[in-house]
Design a protein around this motif. Sequence first.
Motif, PDB file in Angstrom:
ATOM      1  N   THR A 294       1.016  -1.251   0.039  1.00 25.24           N
ATOM      2  CA  THR A 294      -0.092   0.025   0.050  1.00 25.24           C
ATOM      3  C   THR A 294       0.758   1.385   0.140  1.00 25.24           C
ATOM      4  OG1 THR A 294       0.035   0.052   2.495  1.00 25.24           O
ATOM      5  CG2 THR A 294      -1.964  -1.156   1.135  1.00 25.24           C
ATOM      6  N   LYS A 295       2.220   0.998  -0.401  1.00 20.04           N
ATOM      7  CA  LYS A 295       3.019   2.208  -0.216  1.00 20.04           C
ATOM      8  C   LYS A 295       2.947   2.919  -1.434  1.00 20.04           C
ATOM      9  CE  LYS A 295       5.981   0.714   3.486  1.00 20.04           C
ATOM     10  NZ  LYS A 295       7.418   0.623   4.043  1.00 20.04           N
ATOM     11  N   ILE A 296       2.622   4.088  -1.807  1.00 14.95           N
ATOM     12  CA  ILE A 296       2.413   4.640  -3.061  1.00 14.95           C
ATOM     13  C   ILE A 296       3.935   5.110  -3.692  1.00 14.95           C
ATOM     14  CG2 ILE A 296       1.619   6.808  -4.318  1.00 14.95           C
ATOM     15  CD1 ILE A 296      -0.644   6.938  -2.433  1.00 14.95           C
TER      16      ILE A 296
ATOM     17  N   ILE B 230       5.381   1.953  -5.093  1.00 13.57           N
ATOM     18  CA  ILE B 230       5.073   1.745  -6.291  1.00 13.57           C
ATOM     19  C   ILE B 230       5.365   2.480  -7.391  1.00 13.57           C
ATOM     20  CG2 ILE B 230       2.978   1.194  -7.763  1.00 13.57           C
ATOM     21  CD1 ILE B 230       1.475   0.615  -4.975  1.00 13.57           C
ATOM     22  N   VAL B 231       5.479   3.729  -7.274  1.00 15.22           N
ATOM     23  CA  VAL B 231       5.889   5.062  -8.163  1.00 15.22           C
ATOM     24  C   VAL B 231       7.300   4.836  -8.524  1.00 15.22           C
ATOM     25  CG1 VAL B 231       6.343   7.410  -8.466  1.00 15.22           C
ATOM     26  CG2 VAL B 231       4.048   6.617  -7.564  1.00 15.22           C
ATOM     27  N   GLU B 232       8.186   4.422  -7.601  1.00 12.20           N
ATOM     28  CA  GLU B 232       9.725   4.292  -7.866  1.00 12.20           C
ATOM     29  C   GLU B 232       9.740   2.958  -8.480  1.00 12.20           C
ATOM     30  OE1 GLU B 232      13.862   3.526  -5.324  1.00 12.20           O
ATOM     31  OE2 GLU B 232      11.826   4.168  -4.185  1.00 12.20           O
TER      32      GLU B 232
ATOM     33  N   ALA C 226      -3.062   2.009 -12.011  1.00 18.39           N
ATOM     34  CA  ALA C 226      -4.380   2.168 -11.508  1.00 18.39           C
ATOM     35  C   ALA C 226      -4.258   1.863  -9.906  1.00 18.39           C
ATOM     36  CB  ALA C 226      -5.227   0.649 -12.039  1.00 18.39           C
ATOM     37  N   LYS C 227      -3.404   1.078  -9.674  1.00 19.63           N
ATOM     38  CA  LYS C 227      -3.129   0.864  -8.379  1.00 19.63           C
ATOM     39  C   LYS C 227      -2.461   2.288  -7.425  1.00 19.63           C
ATOM     40  CE  LYS C 227      -3.078  -1.634  -4.417  1.00 19.63           C
ATOM     41  NZ  LYS C 227      -2.247  -2.745  -3.978  1.00 19.63           N
ATOM     42  N   VAL C 228      -1.940   2.884  -7.936  1.00 18.80           N
ATOM     43  CA  VAL C 228      -1.292   4.393  -7.717  1.00 18.80           C
ATOM     44  C   VAL C 228      -2.624   5.220  -7.628  1.00 18.80           C
ATOM     45  CG1 VAL C 228       0.119   6.191  -8.183  1.00 18.80           C
ATOM     46  CG2 VAL C 228       1.066   4.001  -8.517  1.00 18.80           C
ATOM     47  N   VAL C 229      -3.282   5.194  -8.499  1.00 16.21           N
ATOM     48  CA  VAL C 229      -4.531   5.892  -8.601  1.00 16.21           C
ATOM     49  C   VAL C 229      -5.567   5.573  -7.415  1.00 16.21           C
ATOM     50  CG1 VAL C 229      -6.544   6.752  -9.666  1.00 16.21           C
ATOM     51  CG2 VAL C 229      -4.618   6.340 -11.053  1.00 16.21           C
ATOM     52  N   GLU C 230      -5.833   4.332  -7.296  1.00 13.85           N
ATOM     53  CA  GLU C 230      -6.546   3.785  -6.199  1.00 13.85           C
ATOM     54  C   GLU C 230      -5.901   4.329  -4.750  1.00 13.85           C
ATOM     55  OE1 GLU C 230      -7.781  -0.503  -4.165  1.00 13.85           O
ATOM     56  OE2 GLU C 230      -6.960  -0.240  -6.134  1.00 13.85           O
TER      57      GLU C 230
ATOM     58  N   LYS D 204      -7.714   6.797  -1.942  1.00  8.65           N
ATOM     59  CA  LYS D 204      -7.879   6.450  -0.589  1.00  8.65           C
ATOM     60  C   LYS D 204      -7.151   7.239   0.118  1.00  8.65           C
ATOM     61  CE  LYS D 204      -8.500   1.512  -1.370  1.00  8.65           C
ATOM     62  NZ  LYS D 204      -8.152  -0.059  -1.069  1.00  8.65           N
ATOM     63  N   ALA D 205      -5.803   7.592  -0.095  1.00 10.54           N
ATOM     64  CA  ALA D 205      -5.028   8.758   0.672  1.00 10.54           C
ATOM     65  C   ALA D 205      -5.993  10.085   0.858  1.00 10.54           C
ATOM     66  CB  ALA D 205      -3.698   8.735   0.148  1.00 10.54           C
ATOM     67  N   ALA D 206      -6.333  10.399  -0.167  1.00  9.02           N
ATOM     68  CA  ALA D 206      -7.118  11.722  -0.158  1.00  9.02           C
ATOM     69  C   ALA D 206      -8.410  11.498   0.782  1.00  9.02           C
ATOM     70  CB  ALA D 206      -7.474  12.014  -1.538  1.00  9.02           C
ATOM     71  N   VAL D 207      -9.020  10.402   0.544  1.00 17.39           N
ATOM     72  CA  VAL D 207      -9.909  10.134   1.364  1.00 17.39           C
ATOM     73  C   VAL D 207      -9.731  10.353   2.860  1.00 17.39           C
ATOM     74  CG1 VAL D 207     -12.028   8.636   2.165  1.00 17.39           C
ATOM     75  CG2 VAL D 207     -11.413   8.989  -0.544  1.00 17.39           C
TER      76      VAL D 207
END
Length: 335
Positions: free
Chosen positions: A235-237, A240-242, A265-269, A273-276
């Motif tokens: 769940t670490k954005i 995943i981005v790296e 898609a996982k990054v967006v998801e 979730k982080a924004a929420v």
Amino acid sequence: AIEGSDIEALRAAVSEARQLGWCESDGVLGEAGARLEQLEEGAKAAKERFEVAKALEAAACGSDASELRGTIVRARSLGLEGERPELLTAAEARVEELEELERLAQLRAKAAEGLRLAVQSAHLPELQAALREARERGLGDEELLSQADARLAALDARDSAAAALAVAANAADIDTLREALRRARECGVDREDAAMFHTAEVKLTFMEEAALEAEKVSQDRAEAIETLQSAIKGTKIEAIVEAISRARDLGACEDHAALFHSADAKVVELEEKAAVARERADAADALETAGRGTELVVLREALSRARASGLGDERPELLTTAEAQLAALEEQARL
């Protein structure tokens, strides 16, 4: 005795006449002497012709053309051609035969010398021509022919190896080039055509280095893909981005398009979730702050924001407390 041809009888008669005192000037004795000389010369010539005929027969059975030619000349000078023409005809035929044999022997010797020189050279067509001529001339030197055959096979193998090396050097198959270089070295191409051999070696070195680099890149890609697959499960954005960035830098996108799509898609998801989560945390803070005050409007707005953020799913007790407080404030306001 004078009228006959018996030399011994005539010689005895002449001797007897001289013993009886006949004069040389006497006509009969003079005639007898002349006849005796004639018969002796004839006998001498006949003996010489006989000896020459024997010599001619012997020379005709030999292998010396020069000797046979000299005997024929002598036989003709003695008039043997008139007595035994068949003997001279056979001797002349034998001269022609010996001369032809001599000519062929000279050609074989010349072919042998040419073959020796060709064996020492490194020119395949020259050796092929020399070997063909030697066999056509009937060369009987088996050792030389064996050496020439061996040299021909070696040169043929060398030229074939050189041709294969030239093809392999222009191709892109590293194993084919490596094998072509090995065979070329065995066949002596590295000595006969050092420049081409060196060029092929340089090409192989370049291809081997490129292969090692490609293998390293492939390993790095595999590791990057494995890292990305592992990151997607978490769940670490940032992770995943790296992982996406490294895999893209290594050119792994084309072969793993579906994985990259899933990762994006996982990054967006996760970002959603982080924004929420951030909104709920902010809404909770605002609600708690409003709950500590007495401002009805502020509390009502904070409660509305909390409900909109879904905070009730996580902290329903907070909303319950705020709602109770809001009801109390509203009751006070009515009073």
